[in-house]
Design a protein around this motif. Structure first.
Motif, PDB file in Angstrom:
ATOM      1  N   GLU A 113       0.814  -1.216   0.000  1.00  0.00           N
ATOM      2  CA  GLU A 113       0.000   0.000   0.000  1.00  0.00           C
ATOM      3  C   GLU A 113       0.851   1.271   0.000  1.00  0.00           C
ATOM      4  OE1 GLU A 113      -3.362   2.247   2.697  1.00  0.00           O
ATOM      5  OE2 GLU A 113      -3.151   0.076   2.867  1.00  0.00           O
ATOM      6  N   ARG A 114       1.874   1.311   0.792  1.00  0.00           N
ATOM      7  CA  ARG A 114       2.718   2.510   0.874  1.00  0.00           C
ATOM      8  C   ARG A 114       3.335   2.849  -0.489  1.00  0.00           C
ATOM      9  NH1 ARG A 114       7.071   3.682   5.578  1.00  0.00           N
ATOM     10  NH2 ARG A 114       7.576   5.788   4.919  1.00  0.00           N
ATOM     11  N   ARG A 150       2.124   1.887  -3.414  1.00  0.00           N
ATOM     12  CA  ARG A 150       1.033   2.279  -4.322  1.00  0.00           C
ATOM     13  C   ARG A 150       0.689   3.747  -4.140  1.00  0.00           C
ATOM     14  NH1 ARG A 150      -1.675  -2.278  -2.346  1.00  0.00           N
ATOM     15  NH2 ARG A 150      -3.416  -0.990  -1.692  1.00  0.00           N
ATOM     16  N   ARG A 151       0.655   4.216  -2.883  1.00  0.00           N
ATOM     17  CA  ARG A 151       0.354   5.626  -2.620  1.00  0.00           C
ATOM     18  C   ARG A 151       1.414   6.527  -3.249  1.00  0.00           C
ATOM     19  NH1 ARG A 151      -3.531   6.409   1.451  1.00  0.00           N
ATOM     20  NH2 ARG A 151      -4.012   4.524   2.585  1.00  0.00           N
ATOM     21  N   LEU A 174       0.814   9.204  -6.312  1.00  0.00           N
ATOM     22  CA  LEU A 174       1.156  10.626  -6.196  1.00  0.00           C
ATOM     23  C   LEU A 174       2.093  11.066  -7.313  1.00  0.00           C
ATOM     24  CD1 LEU A 174       1.569  11.005  -2.341  1.00  0.00           C
ATOM     25  CD2 LEU A 174      -0.219  11.987  -3.789  1.00  0.00           C
TER      26      LEU A 174
END
Length: 75
Positions: free
Chosen positions: A17-18, A20-21, A25
């Motif tokens: 998840e980190r 992907r964020r 961005l």
């Protein structure tokens, strides 16, 4: 989306998840900024398309509690 973009998206979903964020961005930063009027116009157009789909029977609305449950079940 094109096939290469769809394949890239599927691969990106495999990232933690980190990552992907951070990836999302960076993608957003790469496309530049739209004016507030462009964004508002896009939202209005999308709302009209969705309403047209509901009225034509191509889409069915979902009660908020059900939608909320689906959203939070993903996280």
């Amino acid at each position: 989306m094109s096939l290469p973009a769809e394949e890239l998206f599927e691969e990106a979903l495999k990232l933690p998840e980190r990552e992907r964020r951070a990836f999302a961005l960076r993608l957003l930063e790469s496309v530049g900024e739209e004016s507030l009027e462009d964004v508002e116009r896009a939202w209005v157009d999308e709302a009209r398309r969705r309403l047209d789909d509901i009225r034509a029977g191509r889409s069915q609305p979902v009660p908020w509690e059900e939608a909320r449950g689906r959203i939070f079940a993903r996280g």
